[in-house]
Design an enzyme around this catalytic site. Sequence first.
Site, PDB file in Angstrom:
ATOM      1  N   ASP A  21       0.823  -1.209   0.000  1.00 49.65           N
ATOM      2  CA  ASP A  21       0.000   0.000   0.000  1.00 49.65           C
ATOM      3  C   ASP A  21       0.863   1.267   0.000  1.00 49.65           C
ATOM      4  O   ASP A  21       1.982   1.261   0.510  1.00 49.65           O
ATOM      5  CB  ASP A  21      -0.912  -0.026   1.246  1.00 49.65           C
ATOM      6  CG  ASP A  21      -2.062   0.955   1.125  1.00 49.65           C
ATOM      7  OD1 ASP A  21      -2.369   1.388   0.001  1.00 49.65           O
ATOM      8  OD2 ASP A  21      -2.658   1.297   2.173  1.00 49.65           O
ATOM      9  N   ARG A  25       0.192   7.795  -2.544  1.00 49.21           N
ATOM     10  CA  ARG A  25       0.778   8.838  -1.694  1.00 49.21           C
ATOM     11  C   ARG A  25       2.244   9.070  -2.011  1.00 49.21           C
ATOM     12  O   ARG A  25       2.755  10.187  -1.926  1.00 49.21           O
ATOM     13  CB  ARG A  25       0.583   8.471  -0.215  1.00 49.21           C
ATOM     14  CG  ARG A  25      -0.824   8.785   0.289  1.00 49.21           C
ATOM     15  CD  ARG A  25      -1.110   8.083   1.580  1.00 49.21           C
ATOM     16  NE  ARG A  25      -1.411   6.675   1.350  1.00 49.21           N
ATOM     17  CZ  ARG A  25      -1.482   5.768   2.327  1.00 49.21           C
ATOM     18  NH1 ARG A  25      -1.228   6.113   3.565  1.00 49.21           N
ATOM     19  NH2 ARG A  25      -1.795   4.521   2.040  1.00 49.21           N
ATOM     20  N   HIS A  38       2.387   3.628  -8.997  1.00 48.15           N
ATOM     21  CA  HIS A  38       2.210   2.214  -9.355  1.00 48.15           C
ATOM     22  C   HIS A  38       3.396   1.727 -10.199  1.00 48.15           C
ATOM     23  O   HIS A  38       3.909   0.630  -9.998  1.00 48.15           O
ATOM     24  CB  HIS A  38       0.898   2.006 -10.115  1.00 48.15           C
ATOM     25  CG  HIS A  38      -0.319   2.350  -9.301  1.00 48.15           C
ATOM     26  ND1 HIS A  38      -0.479   1.925  -8.001  1.00 48.15           N
ATOM     27  CD2 HIS A  38      -1.428   3.080  -9.591  1.00 48.15           C
ATOM     28  CE1 HIS A  38      -1.639   2.386  -7.535  1.00 48.15           C
ATOM     29  NE2 HIS A  38      -2.229   3.094  -8.480  1.00 48.15           N
ATOM     30  N   THR A  67     -11.106  -6.484  -4.771  1.00 44.12           N
ATOM     31  CA  THR A  67     -12.435  -6.389  -5.416  1.00 44.12           C
ATOM     32  C   THR A  67     -12.936  -4.938  -5.342  1.00 44.12           C
ATOM     33  O   THR A  67     -13.620  -4.474  -6.249  1.00 44.12           O
ATOM     34  CB  THR A  67     -13.463  -7.319  -4.729  1.00 44.12           C
ATOM     35  OG1 THR A  67     -13.354  -7.179  -3.315  1.00 44.12           O
ATOM     36  CG2 THR A  67     -13.230  -8.775  -5.077  1.00 44.12           C
ATOM     37  N   ASN A  69     -11.031  -2.264  -5.413  1.00 41.52           N
ATOM     38  CA  ASN A  69     -10.226  -1.369  -6.258  1.00 41.52           C
ATOM     39  C   ASN A  69     -10.849  -1.119  -7.640  1.00 41.52           C
ATOM     40  O   ASN A  69     -10.478  -0.167  -8.333  1.00 41.52           O
ATOM     41  CB  ASN A  69      -8.793  -1.888  -6.422  1.00 41.52           C
ATOM     42  CG  ASN A  69      -7.940  -1.783  -5.164  1.00 41.52           C
ATOM     43  OD1 ASN A  69      -7.045  -2.585  -4.927  1.00 41.52           O
ATOM     44  ND2 ASN A  69      -8.197  -0.776  -4.333  1.00 41.52           N
ATOM     45  N   TRP A  70     -11.831  -1.948  -8.034  1.00 38.94           N
ATOM     46  CA  TRP A  70     -12.535  -1.697  -9.309  1.00 38.94           C
ATOM     47  C   TRP A  70     -13.256  -0.362  -9.283  1.00 38.94           C
ATOM     48  O   TRP A  70     -13.586   0.192 -10.327  1.00 38.94           O
ATOM     49  CB  TRP A  70     -13.558  -2.807  -9.597  1.00 38.94           C
ATOM     50  CG  TRP A  70     -12.952  -4.129  -9.951  1.00 38.94           C
ATOM     51  CD1 TRP A  70     -13.006  -5.273  -9.214  1.00 38.94           C
ATOM     52  CD2 TRP A  70     -12.217  -4.459 -11.146  1.00 38.94           C
ATOM     53  NE1 TRP A  70     -12.334  -6.287  -9.860  1.00 38.94           N
ATOM     54  CE2 TRP A  70     -11.851  -5.821 -11.047  1.00 38.94           C
ATOM     55  CE3 TRP A  70     -11.831  -3.743 -12.291  1.00 38.94           C
ATOM     56  CZ2 TRP A  70     -11.119  -6.488 -12.030  1.00 38.94           C
ATOM     57  CZ3 TRP A  70     -11.101  -4.410 -13.273  1.00 38.94           C
ATOM     58  CH2 TRP A  70     -10.747  -5.759 -13.135  1.00 38.94           C
ATOM     59  N   ARG A 189       1.964  -4.931   6.176  1.00 35.58           N
ATOM     60  CA  ARG A 189       1.287  -3.868   5.420  1.00 35.58           C
ATOM     61  C   ARG A 189       2.148  -2.621   5.442  1.00 35.58           C
ATOM     62  O   ARG A 189       2.567  -2.159   6.502  1.00 35.58           O
ATOM     63  CB  ARG A 189      -0.098  -3.541   5.977  1.00 35.58           C
ATOM     64  CG  ARG A 189      -0.789  -2.457   5.107  1.00 35.58           C
ATOM     65  CD  ARG A 189      -2.223  -2.192   5.463  1.00 35.58           C
ATOM     66  NE  ARG A 189      -2.828  -1.299   4.460  1.00 35.58           N
ATOM     67  CZ  ARG A 189      -4.094  -1.335   4.065  1.00 35.58           C
ATOM     68  NH1 ARG A 189      -4.924  -2.216   4.594  1.00 35.58           N
ATOM     69  NH2 ARG A 189      -4.547  -0.492   3.154  1.00 35.58           N
ATOM     70  N   SER A 197      -8.231  -4.505   5.156  1.00 36.98           N
ATOM     71  CA  SER A 197      -8.843  -4.215   3.850  1.00 36.98           C
ATOM     72  C   SER A 197      -9.275  -5.468   3.078  1.00 36.98           C
ATOM     73  O   SER A 197      -8.975  -5.595   1.888  1.00 36.98           O
ATOM     74  CB  SER A 197      -7.906  -3.340   2.998  1.00 36.98           C
ATOM     75  OG  SER A 197      -7.583  -2.151   3.676  1.00 36.98           O
ATOM     76  N   GLU A 208       1.187 -13.297  12.476  1.00 38.77           N
ATOM     77  CA  GLU A 208       1.816 -12.160  13.148  1.00 38.77           C
ATOM     78  C   GLU A 208       1.693 -10.969  12.205  1.00 38.77           C
ATOM     79  O   GLU A 208       1.974 -11.077  11.007  1.00 38.77           O
ATOM     80  CB  GLU A 208       3.296 -12.449  13.434  1.00 38.77           C
ATOM     81  CG  GLU A 208       3.513 -13.574  14.426  1.00 38.77           C
ATOM     82  CD  GLU A 208       2.940 -13.269  15.809  1.00 38.77           C
ATOM     83  OE1 GLU A 208       2.902 -12.079  16.192  1.00 38.77           O
ATOM     84  OE2 GLU A 208       2.530 -14.214  16.496  1.00 38.77           O
TER      85      GLU A 208
HETATM   86  C1  IPE Z   1      -5.533  -2.633  -0.183  1.00 44.09           C
HETATM   87  O1  IPE Z   1      -5.180  -1.301  -0.350  1.00 44.09           O
HETATM   88  C2  IPE Z   1      -5.524  -3.319  -1.519  1.00 44.09           C
HETATM   89  C3  IPE Z   1      -4.210  -3.521  -2.130  1.00 44.09           C
HETATM   90  C4  IPE Z   1      -3.059  -3.219  -1.601  1.00 44.09           C
HETATM   91  C5  IPE Z   1      -4.236  -4.132  -3.421  1.00 44.09           C
HETATM   92  P1  IPE Z   1      -6.257  -0.142  -0.493  1.00 44.09           P
HETATM   93  O2  IPE Z   1      -5.499   1.116  -0.655  1.00 44.09           O
HETATM   94  O3  IPE Z   1      -7.222  -0.482  -1.567  1.00 44.09           O
HETATM   95  O4  IPE Z   1      -7.013  -0.208   0.909  1.00 44.09           O
HETATM   96  P2  IPE Z   1      -7.848   0.900   1.688  1.00 44.09           P
HETATM   97  O5  IPE Z   1      -8.877   1.413   0.734  1.00 44.09           O
HETATM   98  O6  IPE Z   1      -6.902   1.956   2.104  1.00 44.09           O
HETATM   99  O7  IPE Z   1      -8.421   0.178   2.862  1.00 44.09           O
HETATM  100  C1  IPE Z   2      -1.486   0.299  -3.350  1.00 48.60           C
HETATM  101  O1  IPE Z   2      -1.299   1.674  -3.361  1.00 48.60           O
HETATM  102  C2  IPE Z   2      -1.745  -0.283  -4.710  1.00 48.60           C
HETATM  103  C3  IPE Z   2      -3.140  -0.684  -4.949  1.00 48.60           C
HETATM  104  C4  IPE Z   2      -4.119  -0.624  -4.077  1.00 48.60           C
HETATM  105  C5  IPE Z   2      -3.447  -1.196  -6.268  1.00 48.60           C
HETATM  106  P1  IPE Z   2      -2.506   2.703  -3.375  1.00 48.60           P
HETATM  107  O2  IPE Z   2      -2.866   2.951  -4.784  1.00 48.60           O
HETATM  108  O3  IPE Z   2      -3.612   2.230  -2.517  1.00 48.60           O
HETATM  109  O4  IPE Z   2      -1.824   3.991  -2.758  1.00 48.60           O
HETATM  110  P2  IPE Z   2      -2.419   4.959  -1.643  1.00 48.60           P
HETATM  111  O5  IPE Z   2      -2.834   4.087  -0.499  1.00 48.60           O
HETATM  112  O6  IPE Z   2      -3.584   5.652  -2.255  1.00 48.60           O
HETATM  113  O7  IPE Z   2      -1.307   5.856  -1.294  1.00 48.60           O
HETATM  114 MG    MG Z   3      -4.054   2.450  -0.544  1.00 49.94          MG
END
Ligand code: IPE
Ligand code: IPE
Ligand code: MG
Length: 246
Positions: A21, A25, A38, A67, A69-70, A189, A197, A208
């Site tokens: 994650d 940011r 990315h 799911t 993220n769509w 994480r 998530s 752990e």
């Molecule tokens: C969790 O990250 C999903 C992946 C890392 C693929 P998200 O960025 O989607 O999670 P939330 O929305 O902050 O909980």
């Molecule tokens: C994780 O990074 C990658 C995916 C969820 C695909 P994010 O895209 O969630 O990045 P932040 O959390 O918005 O910084």
């Molecule tokens: Mg994220």
Amino acid sequence: MHSIEDIDKSKLPKHIAIIMDGNGRWAKQRGKLRVFGHENGVEAVRQTVENCAKLNIDFLTLYAFSTENWKRPKIEVDTLMRLLVASLRKELKTLDENNICLNAIGKIDSLPQKAHKELKEVIEKTAKNTGMTLTLALSYGSREELKTAIRAMAIEVKNNIISPDDIDETVINDHLYTRSMPDVDLLIRTSGEHRISNFLLWQIAYAELFFIDVFWPDFGEHHLAEAIISYQNRERRFGKTSEQLN
Ligand code: IPE
Ligand code: IPE
Ligand code: MG
């Protein structure tokens, strides 16, 4: 700073899962678009996969797309899918060189056709490899996985293949996407968020947890080493008392 040489090789986690994650940011901090994050996250994936393979970790599972993220803007979803196809193509050689077997969990038939096809090809091509199993969680959600498993078991009950009394933890495991995998030992994480998530809810019952403040594109060897060393310094009691373990 730790390095992977500092890790006790006799106490390794069998299964590491990572919620990668913070790409968005990371990019924002640099005044760039989220997709730039990315793109830079891909290198952290490569390094982490190679380091885990070098350490002889049996299972590494990466949360790449949920799911939920769509629901992100189409341009971002399209970029993630494009990066997936490009990385699979590019890294096939790396997977083979490291004897890694690729696997995927999630509703993978909901991926765009190109990504689905590429993924299936690399899975087939690396099926002969006998080292680490690298699992990509793609269009993965734990609740979707549980719903699918429960439905499948309900159908088996209805068709008299199993009886309700047969449904135990092993049978439930056998109906999950993760059926051939052991439970998660260490869940990492990045990005400073302290939540799961919708990732592997059933499989992390006794994992752990390790939360780290760095954004995913900055996650490197010493962060991985820090997570594993932290894991090795914990006492996993599985409900027992400390005295019972010794
Ligand atoms: C969790 O990250 C999903 C992946 C890392 C693929 P998200 O960025 O989607 O999670 P939330 O929305 O902050 O909980
Ligand atoms: C994780 O990074 C990658 C995916 C969820 C695909 P994010 O895209 O969630 O990045 P932040 O959390 O918005 O910084
Ligand atoms: Mg994220």
